[in-house]
Design a protein around this motif. Structure first.
Motif, short mmCIF file in Angstrom:
data_model
loop_
_atom_site.label_atom_id
_atom_site.label_comp_id
_atom_site.label_asym_id
_atom_site.label_seq_id
_atom_site.Cartn_x
_atom_site.Cartn_y
_atom_site.Cartn_z
N TRP A 127 29.92 49.09 53.76
CA TRP A 127 31.25 49.26 53.06
C TRP A 127 31.85 47.95 53.30
CZ3 TRP A 127 36.22 51.42 55.66
CH2 TRP A 127 37.29 51.47 54.78
N TRP A 128 32.40 47.14 52.34
CA TRP A 128 33.04 45.65 52.78
C TRP A 128 34.30 45.75 53.59
CZ3 TRP A 128 37.86 44.16 51.57
CH2 TRP A 128 38.63 45.11 50.52
N GLU A 163 31.08 42.54 48.28
CA GLU A 163 31.93 42.62 47.51
C GLU A 163 32.69 41.45 46.95
OE1 GLU A 163 33.47 44.91 44.76
OE2 GLU A 163 32.94 46.14 46.48
N THR A 208 33.65 39.66 44.42
CA THR A 208 34.85 39.58 43.48
C THR A 208 36.18 39.59 44.03
OG1 THR A 208 34.83 41.79 42.65
CG2 THR A 208 33.48 40.09 41.58
N LYS A 209 36.17 40.07 45.33
CA LYS A 209 37.55 40.30 46.33
C LYS A 209 38.10 38.94 46.38
CE LYS A 209 38.12 44.86 46.44
NZ LYS A 209 39.24 45.51 45.86
#
Length: 583
Positions: free
Chosen positions: A271-272, A302, A304-305
């Motif tokens: 989980w990022w 993740e 694209t965050k």
């Protein structure tokens, strides 16, 4: 994990595999503690931890731990120790002289395994993209599994971790009532956090985390949220106080926030946000090397965050400045306009006595240099002007709009640091590029450098070397450093020398490194003077090593001044040994 590449999956499989070492290493520490202390038991209490910190760690110069790691040891709970802490205690811990030959041999063999384990962990940490290709993955997996089996694990259990099913939520027995209650508590705690009632939020999150029969991934979310509340509580408590990055107390909210963030990460490794939370806490306590590693993991999961990229850029930027000791470097200290006039004299060859008159003249004529000089006045403060970064940025921007390379560079620097303008690494990058595109020769003073061009080229080299706002790319960093060196920049010559010394982005070449260190040193870079002294010491050129070290001290290099006695002792000892051996 559906959109994550197989190489990134490989990285996190190796991470998960390495966590299998924690249990055996903790047991190994407890066994050695008992062996070295006449059968005493390590009971994971603060009393045990504080005594060990005082009587063992503080007396052992080989064990070097951060403030946070010291607090974790003093807390006594070995379950909270990270791999760096426990391997340091095991490898560098003093052994009693009463051990027999067989016991010493066993300890040596165990330490070899620990050294190998630490080497593999370091390889993983330095994968900036947090991705591992199949060939490397297979080799690292084999090496790591061999170590774990030697520490007591089993091949069949380890092989299960290779399957992609490890990225799915674990199968659990669920208590529906507790799941609903945990969700309710989380909602109340989140609202309390939004209302600024951080104590209440922490209490509610705590209740949610201890309810049995709740999904591990949900508990990870609760711990992550609680970590955020603890950081917010610390910031509220410190409002108006001066910054203090050190943690000396196990009740410090930042220490507790780090513990909660790590718990979230460990409950849900893929989980990022768990990794992101760990990074945020490390950034808050100024341990940006560890923050970078955590943010890189979050970004790999993740990509694209934007919020992850922003935090990663900031921590890389600060860590880079820390590694260059900018806070100790006299060239980065604030300068008055008079000091800038002296610098202009060195660069352009204009007599400082005439510069005050020139300043008044260009001010009246409205030339770009006037705006740059006014920017300097406001950036650093002067006799008649109070420091004002916002005004400095306005004058630099005005000069930049009229094509001034210096204006572009100085505005980019303020933008990169967020001084007087919003921090924006992308905009700073564009401004550095615009400055670097200008003619290297001054448009009005022929055969003189165009101030700002070489500095911008050096800044671009730093951005690509550190990966701030751009992808890390050593070869591109080398390109920009070389351009800056060719245009007279001293700092770039030192940075390029380090790349040749380490073989980073170029083929390792110590002769080239020495030439560049000397070039930079002769251009008055005190860091290069110190680096050159250390390189010459390694070559047993003691006279020149001492000469350049003295010049570094005289130039105001605080690191050199602080280590002067130690350097002289090393020099004298090495020279004596060299003569004794006929070298």
């Amino acid at each position: 994990m559906a959109n994550i590449s197989s190489d990134v999956r490989n990285y996190f499989k190796l991470e998960l595999l390495s966590t299998r070492s924690y249990g055996p290493l903790r047991q190994l520490f407890k066994n050695r503690y008992s062996q070295f202390n006449g059968g005493q038991i390590w009971n994971d209490t603060p009393t045990c931890g504080t005594t060990y910190l005082t009587n063992v760690i503080k007396k052992n110069k080989k064990i070097s731990l951060t403030k946070v790691q010291n607090v974790s040891v003093s807390n006594g709970d070995s379950n909270e120790w990270d791999l760096t802490t426990i391997t340091a205690l095991l490898i560098y811990g003093d052994r009693p002289k009463t051990l027999n030959a067989a016991e010493v041999q066993q300890l040596d063999e165990e330490n070899k395994l620990l050294e190998q384990l630490r080497e593999i962990r370091n390889k993983l940490v330095h994968h900036a993209s947090k991705s591992v290709a199949t060939v490397e993955f297979n080799q690292l997996w084999t090496d790591l599994a061999t170590i774990l089996v030697a520490l007591g694990d089993t091949d069949t259990e380890l092989d299960k971790l290779k399957d992609d099913s490890i990225f799915e939520a674990p199968t659990q027995v669920i208590n529906e009532d507790n799941v609903k209650e945990a969700s309710r508590l989380n909602t109340l705690a989140t609202q309390a956090h939004k209302d600024g009632k951080f104590f209440d939020a922490i209490a509610l999150f705590t209740k949610a985390t201890v309810l049995p029969g709740v999904l591990e991934h949900d508990r990870a979310i609760f711990y992550s949220n609680m970590s955020s509340s603890r950081l917010a509580l610390y910031e509220k408590q410190q409002k108006g106080a001066s910054s203090n990055f050190e943690i000396n107390d196990r009740e410090d909210q930042r220490y507790l926030a780090l513990r909660d963030a790590k718990q979230a990460r460990n409950l849900w490794l893929t989980w990022w946000k768990g990794h992101f939370r760990v990074g945020k806490v490390y950034a808050a306590i100024n341990e940006h090397d560890k923050a970078v590693n955590s943010f890189e993991r979050a970004l790999a999961l993740e990509p694209t965050k934007n919020e992850i990229q922003k935090e990663l850029d900031d921590s890389r930027h600060i860590f880079g400045r820390q590694m260059r000791y900018e806070y100790l470097d006299p060239q980065y200290s604030p300068k008055t306009v008079s000091e800038h006039f002296n610098a202009i004299h060195e660069t352009l060859g204009i007599d400082p006595e005439n510069l005050q008159t020139l300043h008044s003249l260009v001010d009246q004529l409205g030339l770009d240099v006037a705006d740059v000089l006014k920017g300097h006045k406001y950036e650093h403060g002067d006799i008649d002007i109070k420091q004002d970064y916002e005004q400095a940025a306005k004058y630099y921007a005005k000069a930049a709009r009229h094509g001034s390379a210096a204006g572009m560079y100085y505005l980019a620097r303020l933008t990169d640091l967020g001084l007087g303008v919003k921090k924006d690494h992308d905009m700073a990058h564009k401004l550095f590029e615009q400055a670097a595109e200008q003619s290297a020769e001054h448009p009005k003073f022929k055969d003189r450098p165009n101030v700002g061009v070489a500095d911008a080229e050096n800044a671009l080299g730093l951005l690509y070397a550190e990966g701030v706002g751009v992808h890390k790319h050593a070869a591109t960093a080398v390109y920009w450093y070389q351009r800056a060196v060719d245009h007279g920049n001293a700092e770039a010559a030192n940075s390029l020398a380090l790349m040749y010394q380490r073989g980073n982005g170029v083929e390792k070449n110590l002769d080239k490194a020495e030439q560049l260190f000397e070039l930079s040193a002769r251009r008055r870079d005190s860091n290069a003077m110190l680096n050159l002294a250390e390189l010459l010491l390694d070559k047993n050129d003691f006279e020149m090593a001492q000469r350049w070290f003295n010049r570094a001290c005289k130039s105001g290099n605080i690191l050199a001044q602080t280590n002067r006695t130690n350097f002289e002792d090393i020099c004298q000892t090495a020279e004596y040994l060299g003569k004794a051996m006929g070298l």
